[in-house]
Design a protein around this motif. Structure first.
Motif, PDB file in Angstrom:
ATOM      1  N   VAL A 143       0.848  -1.314   0.112  1.00  0.00           N
ATOM      2  CA  VAL A 143       0.104   0.028  -0.217  1.00  0.00           C
ATOM      3  C   VAL A 143       0.623   1.246   0.080  1.00  0.00           C
ATOM      4  N   ARG A 144       2.153   1.235   0.714  1.00  0.00           N
ATOM      5  CA  ARG A 144       2.900   2.372   0.643  1.00  0.00           C
ATOM      6  C   ARG A 144       3.585   2.445  -0.678  1.00  0.00           C
TER       7      ARG A 144
ATOM      8  N   HIS B  20       2.396   1.389  -3.756  1.00  0.00           N
ATOM      9  CA  HIS B  20       1.298   1.759  -4.719  1.00  0.00           C
ATOM     10  C   HIS B  20       0.347   2.456  -3.949  1.00  0.00           C
ATOM     11  N   GLU B  21       0.537   4.036  -3.753  1.00  0.00           N
ATOM     12  CA  GLU B  21      -0.387   4.605  -2.933  1.00  0.00           C
ATOM     13  C   GLU B  21      -1.721   4.640  -3.474  1.00  0.00           C
ATOM     14  N   GLN B  22      -1.885   4.361  -4.595  1.00  0.00           N
ATOM     15  CA  GLN B  22      -3.286   4.486  -5.346  1.00  0.00           C
ATOM     16  C   GLN B  22      -4.355   3.650  -4.695  1.00  0.00           C
ATOM     17  N   ILE B  23      -3.377   2.416  -4.070  1.00  0.00           N
ATOM     18  CA  ILE B  23      -4.325   1.689  -3.094  1.00  0.00           C
ATOM     19  C   ILE B  23      -5.042   1.927  -2.004  1.00  0.00           C
TER      20      ILE B  23
ATOM     21  N   LYS C 131      -5.829   5.094  -1.735  1.00  0.00           N
ATOM     22  CA  LYS C 131      -6.969   5.765  -2.003  1.00  0.00           C
ATOM     23  C   LYS C 131      -8.287   5.177  -2.270  1.00  0.00           C
ATOM     24  N   GLY C 132      -8.191   3.749  -2.605  1.00  0.00           N
ATOM     25  CA  GLY C 132      -9.294   3.043  -2.877  1.00  0.00           C
ATOM     26  C   GLY C 132      -9.849   2.322  -1.803  1.00  0.00           C
ATOM     27  N   GLN C 133      -9.348   2.604  -0.521  1.00  0.00           N
ATOM     28  CA  GLN C 133      -9.719   1.979   0.744  1.00  0.00           C
ATOM     29  C   GLN C 133     -10.713   2.503   1.599  1.00  0.00           C
TER      30      GLN C 133
ATOM     31  N   GLU D  54     -10.670  11.238   3.490  1.00  0.00           N
ATOM     32  CA  GLU D  54      -9.816  11.851   2.893  1.00  0.00           C
ATOM     33  C   GLU D  54      -8.910  12.896   3.821  1.00  0.00           C
TER      34      GLU D  54
ATOM     35  N   TYR E 265       9.804  -2.308  -8.834  1.00  0.00           N
ATOM     36  CA  TYR E 265       9.751  -1.401  -7.517  1.00  0.00           C
ATOM     37  C   TYR E 265      10.463  -1.916  -6.451  1.00  0.00           C
TER      38      TYR E 265
END
Length: 319
Positions: free
Chosen positions: A163-164, A166-169, A171-173, A177, A245
């Motif tokens: 999750v760190r 790929h930070e877009q993950i 945002k989907g949790q 915000e 990565y």
């Protein structure tokens, strides 16, 4: 290969030809000393680049296998007492890059364990139901009962790893915000430390293993999985993509180990390029943790002993 990538053979004092002649106390002492080499403890100056990925010694493969089998046997005996005592529980967490050997370590190290006293839980991407809860929720449901060993193949630590990276993950949790700030990773480290402290205070000992695989060895194992039809199922294009990565993952692992390793819930950074060596190191650390619990079979009262003797005599008197 640099000196940092190698472990001198004289450090592997657990593997020797005279192990069978040692007393139980001496074997436990060796397991403790051996596992301590890889225990991070509460070292806040921890750096991953200083930790070896490989072992190159003079011991034969058969000697290493024999040592592992002795460790498996010792684990089985200690787990039997853990189960009978029914007070402590053990949570073992495995984290690693793909192809580091988590599945094999679980299979071989725990091969002598009574299935009634052990459970393995694997965690992949969270389901829609799991995303409607906090990130610890799905793992809490699988915590081991008293007397049992629970194994997490990946864990809540994915929330400060993939999750760190790929930070877009993140945002989907479904997290509000305003709660996603630059402090979120430090906050999660604090949450995890507190969670593991809570477990420890309630009788669950947490042991965490990072299988430290080199990028070169991962490449070799990936190619083997492609070339071997029986291992094709273990490999996907996504696994190879994550190699891009690598440095981000190494940074994330270093940060989480440094921030969540404590004396009571330590991380062990295990050289993983040699699978058999890694399994011995893992077994040694688990044996040491179990030994620290001062396990013993439940004491039977004088009345119970008298009852058992009466039952025995009745059985002997049967005609």
């Amino acid at each position: 290969m640099s000196k940092k990538d190698k472990i001198k053979s004289n450090k592997l004092n657990l593997v020797s030809d005279n192990l069978k002649s040692l007393s139980k106390k001496e074997l436990l002492h060796r397991a403790k000393k051996f596992s301590e080499e890889y225990c991070v403890g509460d070292d806040k100056d921890f750096t991953l680049k200083d930790k070896p990925t490989s072992y190159f010694g003079n011991e034969s493969k058969s000697a290493i296998k024999e040592t592992l089998q002795m460790g498996v046997k010792a684990l089985a005996a200690m787990q039997d007492i853990l189960y009978a005592q029914d007070k402590w529980s053990v949570l073992i967490i495995f984290q690693a890059m793909d192809a580091a050997g988590k599945d094999g370590a679980i299979k071989h190290v725990m091969s002598g364990i009574n299935p009634q006293g052990c459970q393995v839980s694997s965690f992949k991407g969270p389901s829609s139901e799991e995303l409607d809860h906090d990130y610890l929720w799905r793992c809490q449901k699988h915590l081991p009962e008293r007397g049992r060993i629970g194994i997490f193949n990946r864990s809540y630590y994915e929330e400060v790893l993939v999750v760190r990276v790929h930070e877009q993950i993140l945002k989907g949790q479904k997290i509000p915000e305003k709660l996603i700030t630059e402090d979120i990773w430090d906050q999660r480290f604090q949450d995890i430390r507190n969670f593991e402290k809570y477990l420890n205070r309630n009788g669950t000992v947490v042991i965490k293993f990072f299988l430290n695989l080199s990028k070169e060895e991962q490449k070799k194992r990936f190619i083997e999985r492609v070339d071997n039809p029986d291992k094709n199922w273990k490999f996907s294009a996504a696994d190879a993509k994550e190699r891009g990565y690598w440095n981000d993952y190494m940074f994330a692992y270093e940060e989480l180990i440094k921030n969540t390793s404590t004396k009571k819930s330590p991380w062990y950074v295990i050289p993983a390029d040699n699978k058999y060596y890694a399994r011995i190191a893992i077994a040694s650390a688990i044996i040491h943790a179990l030994d620290e619990m001062d396990l013993e079979y439940p004491k039977v009262s004088a009345e119970k002993i008298a009852e058992l003797n009466a039952v025995k005599q009745a059985l002997l008197d049967e005609k």
